[in-house]
Scaffold this motif. Structure first.
Motif, PDB file in Angstrom:
ATOM      1  N   UNK A 181       0.773  -1.295   0.050  1.00  0.00           N
ATOM      2  CA  UNK A 181       0.018  -0.082  -0.072  1.00  0.00           C
ATOM      3  C   UNK A 181       0.960   1.215   0.036  1.00  0.00           C
ATOM      4  N   UNK A 182       0.313   2.429  -0.076  1.00  0.00           N
ATOM      5  CA  UNK A 182       1.141   3.788  -0.181  1.00  0.00           C
ATOM      6  C   UNK A 182       1.195   4.406   1.158  1.00  0.00           C
ATOM      7  N   UNK A 189      -4.350   4.482   0.920  1.00  0.00           N
ATOM      8  CA  UNK A 189      -4.720   3.664  -0.370  1.00  0.00           C
ATOM      9  C   UNK A 189      -6.052   4.218  -0.999  1.00  0.00           C
ATOM     10  N   UNK A 190      -6.323   3.674  -2.197  1.00  0.00           N
ATOM     11  CA  UNK A 190      -7.541   3.951  -2.722  1.00  0.00           C
ATOM     12  C   UNK A 190      -8.650   2.894  -2.266  1.00  0.00           C
ATOM     13  N   UNK A 191      -9.988   2.907  -2.657  1.00  0.00           N
ATOM     14  CA  UNK A 191     -11.076   1.990  -1.926  1.00  0.00           C
ATOM     15  C   UNK A 191     -10.473   0.816  -2.081  1.00  0.00           C
ATOM     16  N   UNK A 193      -7.559  -1.044  -1.837  1.00  0.00           N
ATOM     17  CA  UNK A 193      -6.710  -1.397  -1.135  1.00  0.00           C
ATOM     18  C   UNK A 193      -7.443  -1.048   0.357  1.00  0.00           C
TER      19      UNK A 193
ATOM     20  N   UNK B 149      -5.777   8.204  -5.888  1.00  0.00           N
ATOM     21  CA  UNK B 149      -6.814   7.744  -7.051  1.00  0.00           C
ATOM     22  C   UNK B 149      -6.426   8.754  -8.031  1.00  0.00           C
ATOM     23  N   UNK B 229      -0.669   6.085  -7.283  1.00  0.00           N
ATOM     24  CA  UNK B 229      -0.486   4.783  -6.364  1.00  0.00           C
ATOM     25  C   UNK B 229       0.434   3.897  -6.706  1.00  0.00           C
ATOM     26  N   UNK B 232       4.030   5.659  -6.797  1.00  0.00           N
ATOM     27  CA  UNK B 232       4.556   5.407  -5.202  1.00  0.00           C
ATOM     28  C   UNK B 232       5.320   4.317  -5.028  1.00  0.00           C
TER      29      UNK B 232
END
Lengths: 334, 334
Positions: A181-182, A189-191, A193, B149, B229, B232
Motif C-alpha cells: 500500500x502507499x 490507499x484507494x478504496x 486497498x 486515486x 498509487x 508511489x
C-alpha cells in the motif's frame, strides 16, 4: 506416479537446458515422468546419445507460440503448439502439472482457458518467490500481472493461497502476510486497498498490515499481496533496478583504471557471495495459483539451473497435493 | 528579488544542514533571500558567528509537524508550525517558493490547501528526478504519491507539466514521455491506463508509448507518467532495491575474508564512480507540480549537499518563471 508436461520449445535455451535439468534430476534419483512437447528430433538430439530415455515421453507438435504473439489469439489459433498441447495433456489428466519458459500471457491463458480454474477461486494470480535482504528465505508476491484489474475479494483469496504455499512449500512457520500500500496506516490507499485491508484483517491469516514498496525487498513479510497492476510494476522495477545497479557496478569496476580491476579480482569471493544472496534460481519459477494443476513459468532466458529448481518445486507441489488442498479450502469456504 | 520560504525544523539535520547550504550558496554569490521558519535561537546559532545574515530573515514559530502526524489534521491544528507559517508566507506573496524536508503528506497539504492549485490543474502531483542507467541526465517520474486515486485526464496534465520541466529546468531537448503500464502494446493495462494512453497520443508531447517497470531505470524515457498509487510503489521499490543491494554489497565485501576487503579498498575509485552515477542529490528535490508556487521536498535524512542542489533548483524554477508558464498554459487550454 507424477507426470510433468513440459513445453520444450519456449525460452531461449530450449530444449537443451530443459533436457540437461531433467538428466541431472534423473541422475539424482527422480522418478517423475516428463512429457516434452515440441520438435521431437531436436528434443531427442538434446539428450546424451546413450540415454535410455527412461521416464521420458516426447510428443511431437508442429507450432510454437512466440513471445510477441497476442496470448489469447495465439492459444486459439496455434492449436498444435507445444504449449497448448501440453496444457491439453494436463486438462485430460495425462499429466499433473504444466511447465513453460515461453510467452507468459499465453501460459496464463492456457491455465485459465484450457486447464481451468479451481472452483471458488475468482481469479488465478501469478506468484514468484523473490530474494530479500533477510537472505535465504525470500518472500512471495502475488499478483504480479495475471490481472490488470483487481477486486478486494481477489486479494484475500490470493493471500490465502500464497500463505499456504509459503507454509508447505517454503516451510515458513506461520507466514506473515502484508498488503502492498502507499502508507502504513490502515486507512491508506484507494478504496480497493482500503477494503482489501479490512477483509484481510478478518481472516485467520497472520496479517501484519500494510507494507510500502521500499520495505518489500527488506523481507518485512513472507507474503506480499497486491493488485496485479501494481504488483507487475513493482516486480519489474525491482528486477530492473537490480539489473541496472549490478551492470553499473561491473562497469565501474572495469573502467576506472587498473586498481579497481585488481580490486574486483580480489573482491571476487565477496561479489560471489552477493550474487548468491541475490540468487533467484533456488526458489524455482513463478506459479499461477488458482488453476486446477500447478502451472509454472520460468524466465525465458533461464539456463539449466533455474529449470532444475523449478522442476523440483513442481515435484514438491505435487507431493504436497497443493492444488487438492486449495480445492478443499475453497469448497468449504463457499 | 527571489525569496524562498524554508521550513527550518523539518528533517533530521535541520536547521544546521540548511544553514550550511545557504552559507555556501551566498559565498558563491547567490542573491536570493532566504526566510527560515522555526526555533530562532537554534537557527541563528547554526550560522557562523561572524555571519552578517545578509539576505537572511528568521521567523520564529513555536510548533513542529512530526513525521508521524496525520497530514491534514496537522496543518489544521499546528497553525504556528514552521511548515504552515512558511506556506502562509508564500500564499501572502511574502515569499516565492516553499522548501521543506519534513512530513511529505503535510507539505502536500500545505501546497494544496494553503498555497493553492493553479487554475485548470485538476490535481497537483509529486515529481522527483531519478538517476538512470543512461547516466547524468536522469528522468522525471510523476505522480509518485500525491494522489492515491487518479483519472486519465490528470495523467495528461502531469505529463505536460513534467515535460516542460524536463525541457526548461533539466535542459532536455524534446523530452520523451512514456506511460508506465503492464505491457508495451497500446491496449495494455486497466481502463485508466488505456484511456490515458489514448489521450496522451492526442497531445503534442513527444509521447513514445508504454514503458514497463523494468525499463524505467534504464532511462528509456525522459518523463515517466503514472498514477500516484503505482508511482508511489514503484519509486519506493526502486529506492528499496538500490538500498538493499548496496548494503549487501558492502556487507559481502567486508565479511568474506581479507582478500575481498583489500579488493574493496583497491576498487574504491570504481565504487565511488558507481556512487556518483547513482547520485540523486544533484537533481534536487521532488517538486509538487500544479501549485501556485514551487513547493519542493527533500529527503528527511538529507545533509547539506542535496539541500544545496535543491535551493539551486528552486532558484532556476523561479528564474524560468515555471509556475507562470504553467498558469498561462492551463489558462489557454481551458
Amino acid at each position: 506416479m507424477k507426470t510433468i508436461a513440459i513445453d520444450a520449445m519456449g525460452g531461449e535455451n530450449a530444449p537443451q537446458a530443459i533436457v540437461d535439468a531433467i538428466v541431472k534430476l534423473r541422475k539424482e534419483g527422480s522418478k517423475t515422468n516428463y512429457v516434452l512437447f515440441g520438435d521431437d528430433a531436436k528434443i531427442k538430439a538434446s539428450f546424451p546419445k546413450d540415454d535410455d530415455l527412461k521416464n521420458i515421453k516426447i510428443v511431437k507438435t508442429s507450432e510454437v507460440i512466440a513471445d510477441e504473439d497476442e496470448p489469447v489469439r495465439a492459444i486459439r489459433s496455434k492449436k498444435d503448439s507445444s504449449m497448448v498441447v501440453a496444457a491439453r495433456y494436463v486438462k485430460e489428466a495425462k499429466a499433473d502439472a504444466l511447465f513453460s519458459m515461453g510467452n507468459t500471457g499465453a501460459l496464463l491463458a492456457c491455465g485459465i482457458f484450457i486447464i481451468g480454474r479451481i472452483k471458488g477461486v475468482d481469479r488465478p494470480a501469478l506468484m514468484p518467490t523473490m530474494p530479500s535482504a533477510k537472505g535465504d528465505q525470500g518472500f512471495n508476491i502475488i499478483d504480479v500481472g495475471a490481472n490488470s484489474q483487481s477486486k478486494p475479494e481477489y486479494l484475500v483469496q490470493w493471500a490465502q493461497m500464497a500463505s499456504y504455499y509459503a507454509k508447505v512449500i517454503r516451510k515458513v512457520n506461520n507466514p506473515s502476510v502484508a498488503l502492498l500500500n502507499n502508507g502504513a496506516e490502515s486507512d491508506k490507499g484507494d478504496p480497493l486497498h482500503q477494503e482489501a485491508y479490512n477483509l484481510l484483517k478478518e481472516t485467520d491469516l497472520n496479517f501484519i498490515g500494510n507494507i510500502e514498496g521500499n520495505e518489500v525487498m527488506e523481507g518485512k513479510a513472507d507474503v506480499v499481496v497486491t493488485d496485479g497492476f501494481t504488483g507487475n510494476a513493482v516486480l519489474k522495477a525491482i528486477e530492473g533496478t537490480a539489473s541496472v545497479i549490478l551492470h553499473m557496478l561491473k562497469d565501474s569496476l572495469l573502467n576506472n583504471g587498473l586498481m579497481p580491476k585488481i580490486g574486483a579480482a580480489l573482491a571476487k569471493p565477496g561479489l560471489n557471495a552477493l550474487k548468491k544472496r541475490f540468487d533467484t534460481a533456488r526458489h524455482g519459477g513463478a506459479v499461477l495459483l488458482g488453476i486446477n494443476a500447478p502451472v509454472v513459468k520460468t524466465h525465458g532466458r533461464s539456463n539449466e539451473r533455474p529449470i532444475y529448481y523449478t522442476l523440483k518445486q513442481i515435484d514438491l507441489m505435487l507431493d504436497q497435493d497443493l492444488v487438492g488442498k486449495y480445492r478443499e479450502f475453497f469448497k468449504e469456504s463457499n
